[in-house]
Design a protein around this motif. Structure first.
Motif, mmCIF file in Angstrom:
data_model
loop_
_atom_site.group_PDB
_atom_site.id
_atom_site.type_symbol
_atom_site.label_atom_id
_atom_site.label_comp_id
_atom_site.label_asym_id
_atom_site.label_seq_id
_atom_site.Cartn_x
_atom_site.Cartn_y
_atom_site.Cartn_z
ATOM 1 N N ALA A 31 -67.660 36.676 50.940
ATOM 2 C CA ALA A 31 -67.281 37.085 49.516
ATOM 3 C C ALA A 31 -66.013 36.832 49.342
ATOM 4 N N GLU A 32 -64.849 37.027 50.322
ATOM 5 C CA GLU A 32 -63.836 36.609 50.267
ATOM 6 C C GLU A 32 -63.334 35.231 49.739
ATOM 7 N N SER A 33 -64.233 34.430 50.516
ATOM 8 C CA SER A 33 -64.082 32.797 50.264
ATOM 9 C C SER A 33 -64.800 32.548 48.952
ATOM 10 N N GLU A 34 -65.804 33.196 48.530
ATOM 11 C CA GLU A 34 -66.227 33.036 47.153
ATOM 12 C C GLU A 34 -65.329 33.378 46.232
ATOM 13 N N SER A 35 -64.754 34.334 46.257
ATOM 14 C CA SER A 35 -63.760 35.075 45.575
ATOM 15 C C SER A 35 -62.469 34.046 45.284
ATOM 16 N N LYS A 36 -61.981 33.643 46.405
ATOM 17 C CA LYS A 36 -60.921 32.638 46.572
ATOM 18 C C LYS A 36 -61.267 31.443 45.562
ATOM 19 N N PHE A 37 -62.573 30.927 45.874
ATOM 20 C CA PHE A 37 -63.190 29.866 45.244
ATOM 21 C C PHE A 37 -63.187 29.763 43.993
ATOM 22 N N ARG A 38 -63.587 31.062 43.358
ATOM 23 C CA ARG A 38 -63.505 31.211 41.919
ATOM 24 C C ARG A 38 -62.457 31.293 41.123
ATOM 25 N N ALA A 39 -61.369 31.909 42.175
ATOM 26 C CA ALA A 39 -59.931 32.113 41.538
ATOM 27 C C ALA A 39 -59.461 30.622 41.440
ATOM 28 N N ILE A 40 -59.507 29.698 42.351
ATOM 29 C CA ILE A 40 -59.107 28.460 42.319
ATOM 30 C C ILE A 40 -59.994 27.576 41.198
ATOM 31 N N ALA A 41 -61.204 27.779 41.242
ATOM 32 C CA ALA A 41 -61.953 26.795 40.288
ATOM 33 C C ALA A 41 -61.783 27.253 38.841
ATOM 34 N N ASP A 42 -61.433 28.607 38.504
ATOM 35 C CA ASP A 42 -61.348 29.146 37.164
ATOM 36 C C ASP A 42 -59.754 28.755 36.814
ATOM 37 N N SER A 43 -58.944 28.592 37.571
ATOM 38 C CA SER A 43 -57.506 28.093 37.218
ATOM 39 C C SER A 43 -57.284 26.609 36.969
ATOM 40 N N MET A 44 -58.263 25.727 37.152
ATOM 41 C CA MET A 44 -58.169 24.316 37.315
ATOM 42 C C MET A 44 -58.534 23.899 35.918
ATOM 43 N N PRO A 45 -57.936 22.941 35.351
ATOM 44 C CA PRO A 45 -57.797 22.374 33.956
ATOM 45 C C PRO A 45 -59.293 21.915 33.835
ATOM 46 N N GLN A 46 -60.187 21.376 34.937
ATOM 47 C CA GLN A 46 -61.240 20.603 34.870
ATOM 48 C C GLN A 46 -62.305 21.643 34.822
ATOM 49 N N MET A 47 -63.486 21.259 34.179
ATOM 50 C CA MET A 47 -64.775 22.105 34.401
ATOM 51 C C MET A 47 -65.438 21.841 35.820
ATOM 52 N N VAL A 48 -65.548 22.955 36.545
ATOM 53 C CA VAL A 48 -66.314 22.763 37.775
ATOM 54 C C VAL A 48 -67.550 23.463 37.914
ATOM 55 N N TRP A 49 -68.294 22.809 38.636
ATOM 56 C CA TRP A 49 -69.864 23.107 38.574
ATOM 57 C C TRP A 49 -70.525 22.913 40.144
ATOM 58 N N SER A 50 -71.552 23.808 40.288
ATOM 59 C CA SER A 50 -72.083 23.573 41.605
ATOM 60 C C SER A 50 -73.790 23.610 41.607
ATOM 61 N N THR A 51 -74.350 23.055 42.412
ATOM 62 C CA THR A 51 -75.738 23.077 42.301
ATOM 63 C C THR A 51 -76.442 23.114 43.736
ATOM 64 N N LEU A 52 -77.617 23.505 43.668
ATOM 65 C CA LEU A 52 -78.389 23.529 45.101
ATOM 66 C C LEU A 52 -78.831 22.059 45.397
ATOM 67 N N PRO A 53 -79.297 22.021 46.649
ATOM 68 C CA PRO A 53 -79.782 20.754 47.076
ATOM 69 C C PRO A 53 -80.616 19.632 46.163
ATOM 70 N N ASP A 54 -81.465 20.673 45.431
ATOM 71 C CA ASP A 54 -82.411 19.830 44.636
ATOM 72 C C ASP A 54 -81.768 19.657 43.174
ATOM 73 N N GLY A 55 -80.504 20.001 42.970
ATOM 74 C CA GLY A 55 -79.813 19.630 41.625
ATOM 75 C C GLY A 55 -79.925 20.831 40.729
ATOM 76 N N PHE A 56 -80.487 22.011 41.135
ATOM 77 C CA PHE A 56 -80.393 22.984 40.254
ATOM 78 C C PHE A 56 -78.816 23.810 40.118
ATOM 79 N N HIS A 57 -78.523 23.759 38.676
ATOM 80 C CA HIS A 57 -77.221 24.126 38.466
ATOM 81 C C HIS A 57 -77.290 25.488 38.430
ATOM 82 N N ASP A 58 -76.479 26.016 39.385
ATOM 83 C CA ASP A 58 -76.101 27.614 39.568
ATOM 84 C C ASP A 58 -75.048 28.282 39.488
#
Length: 513
Positions: A179-206
């Protein structure tokens, strides 16, 4: 009373004990049931789940201790049990055992006489304490095999409860860390100027970061799964989908430029990139990607490209104007016609070289093929084909990447050679031809011009003309190479030995890195 010796690897044992997180915890029914059953089965007044700390013995569960939660390590029978190295320790009569005869718990209250304990041992072999029973009466016959087996089984149940607690503790810690790691990741990702996304191995965007929703203006969750493709320009959707499917099937890096719809309906050029994350077996566990707005950069590049094309077009026109001026001057001065013709031919050779390598639009692009040395020379020698269109300058050997870095010098060199061959050498005879061989030699690139079937060479020319000097200057002065001529009876042989990096900026850049 002799004190119990410390167990081997005591520091590791204590570390293992504390890792279970059970010391000083409250009563638990599972352990209370075990000691109650043990006391009843042995018909003993005292039963303990006893854990041995560095300086104390602490009871996780007990029967018959009148509210006591532990004792000092020095008086603990279980401390001797874990120090013995055996799984079970039985003391039929403590008053006759040198280890316990002077023990305050034997000489004083509660006047212990009998002890039977089974070590609580971790899967790694560390002794945490013991499950034990005490009696205030001696039992000279010790314990029966059935009682020994019961001690073993119930001690195993205690350890099973400990392992369950440790697993739950580790899971809770893992969940907290995640949870702490995900919170840090979200904080970093939300502060980036780029759009950041992630998917499951089959390509499902979540997952998308805040920048994605800010840019697109869509409601959170609306582009999960395959909904993202609808955000692309209709002309780019099929191409982007095919590239993404290819990456999912092969595991290759995903990289593509497409137009992405902004919240105001304007499509902007975007660079999409994604990298797979793999586990220790090499299997893809997740894809992480970014979308970077490159619309302004792309417009700047397009502007620079248009400007470059316009400048190059004007240079082409300058060549044409200069050639026309020379032709007009030759008409006014017939005595300079030969000189004007030579100069005009050289200007035209430079114009052909420039036309080949200059920036082009789709409309102005030449049709001579890719920008390689062979295609460039093939275009240059086309004027010397025979009546049936067959080339009289034949090119063989290894090709090379070629750009405007070397175009002018190479054009001047081979224009002079071809012009002289047409006037005096192999191309002046009906059956004559030239063989131009090209080859790579380590970090060098060698071009060998061999004239065949022309007039026999009887002597080496005594005078060096302007064309010869120009050719030498092109190779040795501009390209940093060496130029050698051999006047053989069968015809002229010229070898140009160049640094391999002289033909292309890209090759030179790769060499430097």
């Amino acid at each position: 009373m002799p004190a119990a010796s410390l167990a081997p690897h005591e520091d590791e044992r204590l570390k293992a004990l504390r890792a279970y997180g059970i010391l000083d915890t409250g009563p638990e029914q599972a352990f209370e049931d075990i000691v109650s059953l043990l006391a009843e089965a042995f018909e003993a007044p005292i039963a303990l789940v006893n854990l041995i700390e560095s300086d104390r013995a602490w009871f996780k569960a007990s029967v018959g201790t009148s509210g006591m939660t532990g004792s000092s390590r020095e008086v603990s029978f279980c401390a001797h049990s874990i120090a013995s190295g055996r799984d079970q320790l039985v003391v039929p009569d403590a008053t006759t055992d040198a280890r316990f005869a002077d023990n305050p718990l034997v000489t004083g209250e509660p006047q212990l006489r009998f002890y039977a304990g089974h070590v609580l041992r971790t899967p790694e072999g560390h002794a945490l304490g013991a499950l034990c029973v005490h009696d205030i009466k001696a039992r000279p016959d010790g314990i029966t095999p059935l009682q020994s087996r019961m001690l073993e089984v119930l001690a195993g149940q205690v350890m099973a409860q400990f392992e369950l607690r440790r697993a739950v503790k580790e899971r809770e810690e893992g969940v907290k860390a995640l949870a702490e790691s995900e919170s840090k990741f979200r904080a970093i990702a939300d502060s980036m100027p780029q759009m950041v996304w992630s998917t499951l191995p089959d390509g499902f965007h979540d997952y998308y970061n805040a920048r994605w929703y800010e840019f697109t203006g869509v409601p959170p969750g609306s582009t999960d799964g395959e909904g993202w493709n609808g955000m692309f320009h209709p002309e780019d959707q099929e191409r982007a989908w095919a590239r993404w499917q290819h990456s999912l099937q092969t595991g290759e890096l995903y990289e593509i430029e497409y137009r992405l719809r902004r919240h105001d309906g304007v499509y902007r050029w975007t660079l999409g990139r994604a990298q797979p994350i793999r586990d220790e077996h090499g299997s893809i566990t997740r894809w992480f990607g970014t979308c970077t707005d490159i619309d302004d950069l792309k417009r700047m590049e397009q502007g620079k490209e248009l400007l470059s094309q316009e400048l190059s077009h004007r240079i082409k026109n300058i060549f044409a104007v200069v050639s026309a001026l020379i032709a007009l001057s030759a008409r006014e001065h017939p005595e300079a016609r030969a000189f004007a013709s030579a100069v005009r031919n050289r200007i035209n050779a430079l114009a052909r070289a420039h036309e080949f390598v200059r920036p082009h639009s789709e409309v102005s692009k030449p049709t001579v093929g890719d920008t390689t040395l062979h295609t460039f020379l093939g275009a240059l020698f086309r004027a010397y084909a025979d009546g049936d269109g067959r080339p009289r300058v034949r090119i063989e050997g290894e090709d090379a990447t070629f750009d405007d870095q070397a175009a002018t010098s190479v054009a001047l060199l081979f224009h002079e050679l071809a012009t002289n061959a047409a006037k005096y050498g192999a191309l002046s005879a009906p059956g004559g031809h030239v063989l131009l061989r090209t080859r790579k030699a380590g970090d060098r690139f060698v071009l060998t011009w061999t004239e065949v079937g022309g007039p026999e060479v009887s002597e080496i020319p005594a005078r060096t003309g302007f064309g010869t000097s120009l050719a030498t200057l092109s190779v040795e002065g501009q390209l940093g190479g060496r130029l050698e001529r051999q006047w053989l009876p069968g015809g002229l042989v010229v070898e140009a030995d160049l640094p391999a990096t002289a033909l292309s900026r890209r090759r030179a850049a790769l060499k430097s890195t």
